[in-house]
Design an enzyme around this catalytic site. Structure first.
Site, PDB file in Angstrom:
ATOM      1  N   SER A   1       0.759  -1.139   0.166  1.00 19.74           N
ATOM      2  CA  SER A   1       0.080  -0.037  -0.122  1.00 19.74           C
ATOM      3  C   SER A   1       0.890   1.288  -0.103  1.00 19.74           C
ATOM      4  O   SER A   1       0.464   2.381  -0.253  1.00 19.74           O
ATOM      5  CB  SER A   1      -0.924  -0.034   1.183  1.00 19.74           C
ATOM      6  OG  SER A   1      -0.098  -0.060   2.364  1.00 19.74           O
TER       7      SER A   1
ATOM      8  N   LYS B   1      -6.054   4.912   8.367  1.00 20.19           N
ATOM      9  CA  LYS B   1      -4.918   5.823   7.785  1.00 20.19           C
ATOM     10  C   LYS B   1      -5.388   7.237   7.803  1.00 20.19           C
ATOM     11  O   LYS B   1      -4.604   8.023   7.920  1.00 20.19           O
ATOM     12  CB  LYS B   1      -4.405   5.208   6.229  1.00 20.19           C
ATOM     13  CG  LYS B   1      -3.862   3.716   6.487  1.00 20.19           C
ATOM     14  CD  LYS B   1      -3.552   3.149   5.203  1.00 20.19           C
ATOM     15  CE  LYS B   1      -3.024   1.919   5.167  1.00 20.19           C
ATOM     16  NZ  LYS B   1      -2.380   1.299   4.011  1.00 20.19           N
TER      17      LYS B   1
END
Length: 339
Positions: free
Chosen positions: A236, A281
């Site tokens: 990611s 996040k």
């Protein structure tokens, strides 16, 4: 008196054992929580040519993930952003060692793709050298079970080499069911050879070795990098790796003092792909006082998009951080140049 004392000791031991089970007995679940947004330059730095020093920061973001116990599983309900995920959704059928190898592969692949995209965009010479087929898992009926391992890199089939997993699959499917096949491979850079047979692949009419696979390659370029990614895994950070390299290699003032976080996979064409844990996040990036958070514009069919979830989370935590959807590396660069 002695018998009474012995009974008390037994009860105390049972109580202690019960408490230990409650505290430490692993459950078939993982708990996912917001992690941290950290400078990409802590993990990736250009060493030659000398990187351009500029004001601002690019940050990659990771989630905190750990195995649940009865106590932590119950505690997780006190955190509205905690997710309880079945262990099989995280590790599949892999043991901890194989899971770690796969995550390390994804991280290295993300670095390779980021390097390729950033170097091309910065007009540096770059080539991709194909190394072989990375073994991701072995099916139950594979005759290579107990011979090949997750992390092995297949370099040849019956003495022939190939330049992509597509060529490899086509060649193997051309072999007769039950026929004997020689596999040459590397394990920790040591050459090895194993023999097995072609088997039927479950759920299809196709045949093969009975392994799941991915391409293994490395980047060749005159540019030198220093990397330190041993404590993080997964793909990611691809987008942020590519932006960091590009920012260090070019004279462009992309950041102009801004604190930019983001997430998303990257492929060789520069396309940004969706990831998991985007709500966590967003929280981590807001805590790091990011001005901008890049999020993949692409979404998986039938699921809430990364962008929608990021916007929803940003609203819940009342952050002024700007959520910016991007479909590609070039879109992210253009946004930073024009805003």
């Amino acid at each position: 008196m002695t018998k009474l004392l012995t009974k008390k000791v037994r009860y105390l031991i049972l109580l202690l054992v019960g408490l230990l089970l409650i505290l430490f007995l692993p459950l078939p679940y993982y708990i996912e929580l917001p992690g941290k947004a950290v400078p990409v330059s802590d993990y990736l730095t250009v060493t030659r040519p000398s990187p351009k020093k500029k004001a601002g920061e690019l940050r990659l973001v990771y989630v905190s993930l750990y195995r649940a116990s009865p106590a932590t599983y119950l505690w997780s309900y006190t955190n509205r952003f905690a997710s309880r995920i079945p262990a099989k959704e995280i590790t599949g059928e892999n043991n901890n060692s194989d899971y770690s190898k796969i995550q390390a592969y994804y991280m290295q692949d993300a670095l390779n793709e980021a390097e390729y995209v950033a170097l091309k965009a910065a007009h540096y010479q770059v080539k991709r050298k194909y190394q072989g087929i990375y073994v991701m898992s072995l099916l139950k009926n594979s005759t290579f079970k107990g011979k090949l391992q997750v992390g092995d890199v297949i370099t040849a089939i019956n003495g022939k080499t190939y330049q992509s997993s597509g060529e490899f699959v086509k060649a193997v499917q051309g072999l007769k069911y039950g026929s004997r096949v020689q596999v040459s491979y590397l394990r920790n850079q040591t050459p090895k050879v194993s023999w097995g047979r072609i088997v039927k692949l479950a759920g299809s009419n196709k045949t093969g070795l009975g392994i799941s696979l991915a391409d293994k390659s490395r980047i060749q370029t005159p540019v030198s990098f220093k990397t330190n990614v041993d404590d993080i895994g997964g793909p990611s950070a691809g987008l942020m790796f590519s932006l960091e390299l590009y920012n260090q290699l070019t004279a462009k003032q992309l950041l102009r003092g801004r604190n930019v976080a983001g997430t998303g996979t990257i492929n060789a064409d520069g396309k940004v792909g969706p990831i998991g844990g985007v709500d966590k996040k967003v929280i981590a990036s807001a805590k790091a006082k990011a001005d901008i958070f890049f999020v993949p514009a692409q979404s998986e069919p039938g699921t809430i998009s990364n962008y929608q979830l990021a916007k929803k989370t940003a609203k819940q935590i009342k952050t002024k951080m700007k959520i910016v959807p991007v479909a590609s590396f070039s879109e992210a660069v253009t946004y930073l140049e024009e805003n």
